[in-house]
Design an enzyme around this catalytic site. Structure first.
Site, PDB file in Angstrom:
ATOM      1  N   GLN A   1      34.197  36.244  36.644  1.00 38.78           N
ATOM      2  CA  GLN A   1      35.153  35.392  35.932  1.00 38.78           C
ATOM      3  C   GLN A   1      35.714  34.356  36.878  1.00 38.78           C
ATOM      4  O   GLN A   1      36.058  34.669  38.031  1.00 38.78           O
ATOM      5  CB  GLN A   1      36.290  36.247  35.332  1.00 38.78           C
ATOM      6  CG  GLN A   1      37.460  35.477  34.755  1.00 38.78           C
ATOM      7  CD  GLN A   1      37.088  34.605  33.550  1.00 38.78           C
ATOM      8  OE1 GLN A   1      35.919  34.274  33.305  1.00 38.78           O
ATOM      9  NE2 GLN A   1      38.092  34.190  32.795  1.00 38.78           N
TER      10      GLN A   1
ATOM     11  N   TYR B   1      39.016  40.460  41.922  1.00 41.27           N
ATOM     12  CA  TYR B   1      39.078  41.444  40.832  1.00 41.27           C
ATOM     13  C   TYR B   1      37.670  41.872  40.400  1.00 41.27           C
ATOM     14  O   TYR B   1      37.393  43.062  40.223  1.00 41.27           O
ATOM     15  CB  TYR B   1      39.835  40.798  39.673  1.00 41.27           C
ATOM     16  CG  TYR B   1      40.143  41.675  38.493  1.00 41.27           C
ATOM     17  CD1 TYR B   1      41.296  42.467  38.468  1.00 41.27           C
ATOM     18  CD2 TYR B   1      39.323  41.679  37.367  1.00 41.27           C
ATOM     19  CE1 TYR B   1      41.603  43.244  37.361  1.00 41.27           C
ATOM     20  CE2 TYR B   1      39.626  42.459  36.259  1.00 41.27           C
ATOM     21  CZ  TYR B   1      40.764  43.231  36.260  1.00 41.27           C
ATOM     22  OH  TYR B   1      41.070  44.003  35.158  1.00 41.27           O
TER      23      TYR B   1
ATOM     24  N   GLY C   1      45.537  49.172  38.142  1.00 36.03           N
ATOM     25  CA  GLY C   1      44.887  47.927  38.554  1.00 36.03           C
ATOM     26  C   GLY C   1      45.836  46.746  38.463  1.00 36.03           C
ATOM     27  O   GLY C   1      46.799  46.756  37.692  1.00 36.03           O
ATOM     28  N   ILE C   2      45.549  45.743  39.280  1.00 38.90           N
ATOM     29  CA  ILE C   2      46.359  44.521  39.288  1.00 38.90           C
ATOM     30  C   ILE C   2      45.431  43.304  39.300  1.00 38.90           C
ATOM     31  O   ILE C   2      44.247  43.433  39.603  1.00 38.90           O
ATOM     32  CB  ILE C   2      47.281  44.445  40.532  1.00 38.90           C
ATOM     33  CG1 ILE C   2      46.445  44.523  41.839  1.00 38.90           C
ATOM     34  CG2 ILE C   2      48.344  45.536  40.491  1.00 38.90           C
ATOM     35  CD1 ILE C   2      47.234  44.174  43.100  1.00 38.90           C
TER      36      ILE C   2
ATOM     37  N   GLY D   1      38.041  32.432  38.884  1.00 31.30           N
ATOM     38  CA  GLY D   1      39.375  32.785  39.386  1.00 31.30           C
ATOM     39  C   GLY D   1      39.553  34.255  39.697  1.00 31.30           C
ATOM     40  O   GLY D   1      40.667  34.705  39.985  1.00 31.30           O
TER      41      GLY D   1
END
Ligand code: CAA
Length: 246
Positions: A146, A152, A89-90, A148
């Site tokens: 979250q 994701y 994951g990134i 920002g």
């Protein structure tokens, strides 16, 4: 205990390394993928110096064909993959109104589409052999959102949707499919969050500290165990109490 072949994607990362070690400690043969060969060979050497032998195979999990070729290479060299941990994951954080298409696609491809790309080539074999363990490493932020992280959080929430559908489809075939959702763990990924922002996040964690990668790996080993055969379609939150719910 049966010795099995475990593929941990993103195994050279913070949480990934702890998972690789823990599964090796449980007696399994553990392999991971790489995009950056030089960096991953260095990691492999470091692990060897600590007494761990991990196989590394070329494959960008965000690419369907590469992931398929990677699984073929692993199975040709070592045998069938019985344990899959979709961990790669990134992050490409940024508020959504400023988010570029690239930031969106990179995260969805690496964190979510990778689950299709890597699981698809291993699932037929698991179904035939009537045994398998598939674990998605999601995130607290896939559950609570979250600031920002629209990209994701979307990918991480999607991973659990993937888990619960696969769990239903494969339950009768001895394959369990589960999600582990870590909170903020002391890895390079979390340390890249600006210090002032990170301090505010840590202040929200009831245990008063970041998690340790080993605390996530422990849960993965638990779910992989033969005795965890009736745990499927579940999500295990490990976040120091930062987010609690049903
Ligand atoms: N809640 C409310 N407001 C917030 C906020 C929050 N959580 N975070 C930032 N803001 C506000 C700031 O106070 C600032 O407000 P003002 O303009 O009024 O001063 C404003 O948002 C800044 O917004 P910008 O769009 O200018 O954002 P930026 O370019 O400065 O960067 C950010 C914003 C990239 C989101 C940055 O805050 C950040 O990195 N946040 C952390 C995101 C995060 O938690 N990432 C997790 C990475 S680790 C991981 O993902 C692993 C895991 O699974 C847990």
């Amino acid at each position: 205990m049966m010795k099995r072949i475990a593929l941990v994607t993103g195994g050279a990362g913070g949480i990934g390394t702890a998972i690789c070690k823990r599964l090796a400690d449980a007696g399994h043969t553990v392999v991971t993928n790489y995009r950056n060969e030089v960096k991953t060979r260095e990691w492999q050497e470091q692990m060897r110096a600590q007494g761990y032998e991990f196989g590394i195979f070329k494959g960008d999990v965000s690419h369907t064909d590469e992931a398929e070729q990677m699984v073929s290479a692993i199975e040709a060299e070592l045998g069938p993959v019985d344990i899959l941990v979709n961990n790669a994951g990134i992050t490409r954080d940024g508020t959504f109104h400023k988010m570029s298409p690239q930031q969106w696609h990179d995260v969805i491809d690496t964190n979510l589409n990778s689950c299709f790309n890597v699981t698809r080539p291993v699932i037929e074999g698991m179904r035939t052999r009537k045994w398998g363990r598939i674990i998605q490493i999601s995130s607290i932020n896939g559950l609570k959102g979250q600031y920002g992280q629209a990209n994701y959080a979307a990918a991480k929430a999607g991973m659990h949707g993937f888990t619960i559908s696969l769990a239903r489809e494969n339950a009768k075939l001895g394959i369990t499919v589960n999600t582990v959702s870590p909170g903020y763990v002391a890895t390079d990924m979390v340390m890249a969050v600006p210090e002032d922002v990170r301090a505010k996040i840590v202040a929200e964690i009831p245990t008063g500290r970041l998690g340790k990668p080993e605390e996530i790996a422990y849960a993965v080993a638990f779910l992989v165990d033969e005795q965890a055969a009736w745990i499927t379609g579940s999500n295990l939150d490990i976040n120091g109490g930062q987010h609690m719910g049903w």
